[in-house]
Enzyme design. Structure first.
Site, PDB file in Angstrom:
ATOM      1  N   ASP A 194      33.276  32.531  36.535  1.00 12.71           N
ATOM      2  CA  ASP A 194      34.530  32.138  37.180  1.00 12.71           C
ATOM      3  C   ASP A 194      34.382  32.059  38.706  1.00 12.71           C
ATOM      4  O   ASP A 194      33.301  32.297  39.248  1.00 12.71           O
ATOM      5  CB  ASP A 194      35.632  33.125  36.747  1.00 12.71           C
ATOM      6  CG  ASP A 194      36.956  32.421  36.469  1.00 12.71           C
ATOM      7  OD1 ASP A 194      37.194  31.349  37.033  1.00 12.71           O
ATOM      8  OD2 ASP A 194      37.759  32.967  35.690  1.00 12.71           O
TER       9      ASP A 194
ATOM     10  N   GLU B 188      34.332  26.497  37.663  1.00  9.78           N
ATOM     11  CA  GLU B 188      34.582  26.281  39.083  1.00  9.78           C
ATOM     12  C   GLU B 188      35.906  25.545  39.291  1.00  9.78           C
ATOM     13  O   GLU B 188      36.293  25.276  40.431  1.00  9.78           O
ATOM     14  CB  GLU B 188      33.365  25.527  39.655  1.00  9.78           C
ATOM     15  CG  GLU B 188      33.320  25.332  41.126  1.00  9.78           C
ATOM     16  CD  GLU B 188      33.819  23.973  41.541  1.00  9.78           C
ATOM     17  OE1 GLU B 188      33.675  23.637  42.711  1.00  9.78           O
ATOM     18  OE2 GLU B 188      34.375  23.236  40.701  1.00  9.78           O
ATOM     19  N   TRP B 189      36.579  25.218  38.187  1.00 10.78           N
ATOM     20  CA  TRP B 189      37.926  24.616  38.179  1.00 10.78           C
ATOM     21  C   TRP B 189      37.973  23.181  38.704  1.00 10.78           C
ATOM     22  O   TRP B 189      39.051  22.651  38.969  1.00 10.78           O
ATOM     23  CB  TRP B 189      38.929  25.441  38.990  1.00 10.78           C
ATOM     24  CG  TRP B 189      38.864  26.914  38.806  1.00 10.78           C
ATOM     25  CD1 TRP B 189      38.582  27.578  37.644  1.00 10.78           C
ATOM     26  CD2 TRP B 189      39.065  27.929  39.795  1.00 10.78           C
ATOM     27  NE1 TRP B 189      38.611  28.928  37.845  1.00 10.78           N
ATOM     28  CE2 TRP B 189      38.905  29.177  39.161  1.00 10.78           C
ATOM     29  CE3 TRP B 189      39.376  27.889  41.158  1.00 10.78           C
ATOM     30  CZ2 TRP B 189      39.039  30.387  39.841  1.00 10.78           C
ATOM     31  CZ3 TRP B 189      39.504  29.095  41.830  1.00 10.78           C
ATOM     32  CH2 TRP B 189      39.340  30.329  41.181  1.00 10.78           C
TER      33      TRP B 189
ATOM     34  N   ASP C  12      37.547  37.743  30.672  1.00 12.20           N
ATOM     35  CA  ASP C  12      37.756  38.742  31.724  1.00 12.20           C
ATOM     36  C   ASP C  12      38.212  40.097  31.140  1.00 12.20           C
ATOM     37  O   ASP C  12      38.763  40.145  30.044  1.00 12.20           O
ATOM     38  CB  ASP C  12      38.817  38.203  32.697  1.00 12.20           C
ATOM     39  CG  ASP C  12      38.749  38.849  34.077  1.00 12.20           C
ATOM     40  OD1 ASP C  12      38.021  39.845  34.243  1.00 12.20           O
ATOM     41  OD2 ASP C  12      39.433  38.344  34.986  1.00 12.20           O
TER      42      ASP C  12
ATOM     43  N   ASP D 175      43.071  26.078  34.994  1.00  9.97           N
ATOM     44  CA  ASP D 175      43.321  26.612  33.641  1.00  9.97           C
ATOM     45  C   ASP D 175      44.344  25.791  32.846  1.00  9.97           C
ATOM     46  O   ASP D 175      45.340  25.311  33.390  1.00  9.97           O
ATOM     47  CB  ASP D 175      43.858  28.048  33.722  1.00  9.97           C
ATOM     48  CG  ASP D 175      42.755  29.058  34.002  1.00  9.97           C
ATOM     49  OD1 ASP D 175      41.618  28.656  34.306  1.00  9.97           O
ATOM     50  OD2 ASP D 175      43.049  30.267  33.915  1.00  9.97           O
TER      51      ASP D 175
ATOM     52  N   MET E  36      35.097  21.405  43.663  1.00 11.62           N
ATOM     53  CA  MET E  36      34.127  20.585  44.403  1.00 11.62           C
ATOM     54  C   MET E  36      33.481  19.567  43.467  1.00 11.62           C
ATOM     55  O   MET E  36      32.314  19.243  43.619  1.00 11.62           O
ATOM     56  CB  MET E  36      33.047  21.475  45.030  1.00 11.62           C
ATOM     57  CG  MET E  36      33.538  22.391  46.127  1.00 11.62           C
ATOM     58  SD  MET E  36      33.532  21.607  47.750  1.00 11.62           S
ATOM     59  CE  MET E  36      31.789  21.226  47.952  1.00 11.62           C
TER      60      MET E  36
END
Ligand SMILES: *[C@@H]1O[C@H](CO)[C@@H](O)[C@H](O)[C@H]1NC(C)=O
Ligand SMILES: *[C@@H]1O[C@H](CO)[C@@H](O)[C@H](O)[C@H]1NC(C)=O
Ligand SMILES: *[C@@H]1O[C@H](CO)[C@@H](O)[C@H](O)[C@H]1NC(C)=O
Length: 404
Positions: free
Chosen positions: A169, A202-203, A91, A224, A206
């Site tokens: 992200d 997508e962490w 980022d 993270d 889903m």
């Protein structure tokens, strides 16, 4: 707490699998039908990606010199020859506003030469350049635009710059499901005319392991990581649940490495690196590679551990036995070999046994054991089990090879 959430994930997984299989049997047009076709055929990621990413050490404090110097460091340390080839900008690399044509603009104050020049530089070193965007209106830092609604334009921009890897992200989105938002970028990358490794970040919201294989080359299974033991082991645990979904071309991603950032002991970092390796996780260094200690180099440059990660069979290890804080993780390798991790998460030194029954070796096999941290083939051969004493917050890792 952690056990409860892992159990919860299992239950949800079971429900989704039952739903998925019944809908496909009955109608052949379940809700994941649009994803059943493989949208991503870029041939990348046949083994887990290896390289470096700027986030875990530098956060937003990056500029083109840090990226170039880190590329130089991968070469001068010899890490690029061990497979660490991606140099990934995270980022904060772009201006907050797009230009008048809607293009992303590299931040003038930190990337004055632009990303194309950086890609040319990194390529001239035999390395690859990765970049970062977001399936939302702004990235997680809020300091630059995301690609939502600009997918084709941004994919073309990345391809024209010579980008090789995109981490994508999940911040500041519009409320649409990730199963809708992520494939738009997949299609855009497929049209952009350059093979770009697509890393879904997508962490795990889903359960991207269930659909990511058609959409990306890797998918984050967790939120993270932070540079401490509890964070590291919890990511390892969550990621392990999805082991059966990993395969060449598509990998579970428990987030980038923290080895060398200073928040864990050497033994803990060895365990971190070992678990990532045996789990076929991406090996993306997250420390300052321009300034690594001898201990850090010894860990991340361990060729035998890297070879477990990069084994062409591409099967992610699973926990095969747990007894309190003592665990055995195992997964098959090419050549009928098995990688085994004896992992002690507890406060005291303890013996841990890996039994042939648990790790997929025939009961009567005589086995040769290679300790990949000691770099030694053990003197005796083993039948039925391999037992070793393991320190607190530490591990031992072996490659077992049946010899008769
Ligand atoms: C970029 O920054 C430099 C000073 O560092 C300045 O001279 C130049 O005008 C800026 N360019 C743009 C396009 O803002
Ligand atoms: C290099 O790392 C050491 C710790 O290992 C630290 O004390 C030092 O400040 C670092 N140097 C730079 C330039 O970051
Ligand atoms: C492991 O196997 C050896 C024989 O090779 C046996 O003597 C020993 O009791 C076994 N250990 C455990 C913990 O089962």
């Amino acid at each position: 707490m952690e056990r409860c959430s892992v159990l919860g994930v299992w239950l949800l997984l079971l429900i989704l699998m039952v739903e998925g299989s019944s809908s496909s049997k009955v109608t052949g047009s379940g809700k994941y039908n649009s994803l059943r076709r493989n949208l991503l055929t870029n041939g990348l990621g046949m083994t887990p990606p290896m390289g470096w990413n700027s986030w875990n050490h530098f956060w937003c404090g990056i500029n083109e010199n840090i990226i170039k110097d880190s590329a130089d460091a991968l070469v001068s340390t010899g890490l690029h020859k061990l497979g660490y080839t991606y140099v990934n900008i995270d980022d904060c690399w772009a201006e907050i506003a797009r230009d008048e044509k809607g293009n992303l603009v590299p931040k003038n104050s930190t990337f004055p030469s632009g990303i194309k020049a950086l890609a040319d530089y990194v390529h001239s070193k035999g390395l690859k350049l990765g970049i970062y965007s977001d399936a939302g209106y702004f990235t997680c830092s809020g300091t630059m635009p995301g690609s939502l609604g600009h997918e084709e334009q941004d994919a073309k921009t990345f391809a024209s710059w010579g980008i090789d890897y995109l981490k994508y992200d999940n911040c500041n989105e519009d409320g649409t499901k990730p199963t809708i938002r992520y494939p738009v970028m997949t299609r855009a990358l497929m049209k952009a005319g350059r093979p770009i490794f697509f890393s879904l970040c997508e962490w795990g919201d889903m359960h991207p392991a269930l659909w990511g294989g058609k959409v990306g080359n890797s998918w984050r299974t967790t939120s993270d990581i932070y540079d401490n033991w509890e964070s590291m082991v919890s990511r390892a645990d969550i990621n392990e649940v999805y082991a059966e979904f990993a395969r060449p071309g598509g990998w579970n991603d428990p987030d980038m490495l923290e080895v060398g950032n200073g928040g864990m002991t050497k033994d803990e970092y060895i365990a971190h690196f070992s678990i990532w390796a045996i789990s076929k996780a991406p090996l993306l260094l997250g420390c300052d590679v321009r300034n690594m200690s001898e201990d850090t180099m010894e860990i991340v440059a361990n060729k035998e551990v890297i070879a477990i990660n990069q084994d062409p069979l591409g099967v992610q290890a699973k926990k095969v036995r747990m007894k309190g804080d003592l665990e055995v993780w195992a997964g098959p390798l090419t050549g009928y070999r098995v990688a085994v991790l004896l992992f002690n998460r507890g406060p005291s030194r303890s013996a841990i046994s890996a039994y042939w029954d648990d790790i997929g070796i025939p009961a009567n096999s005589l086995v040769q054991a290679r300790d990949v941290w000691e770099h030694k083939t053990l003197n005796r051969e083993f039948v039925g089990n391999l037992t070793a004493t393991v320190d607190s917050h530490a591990c031992k890792m072996y490659i077992l090879k049946p010899i008769s």
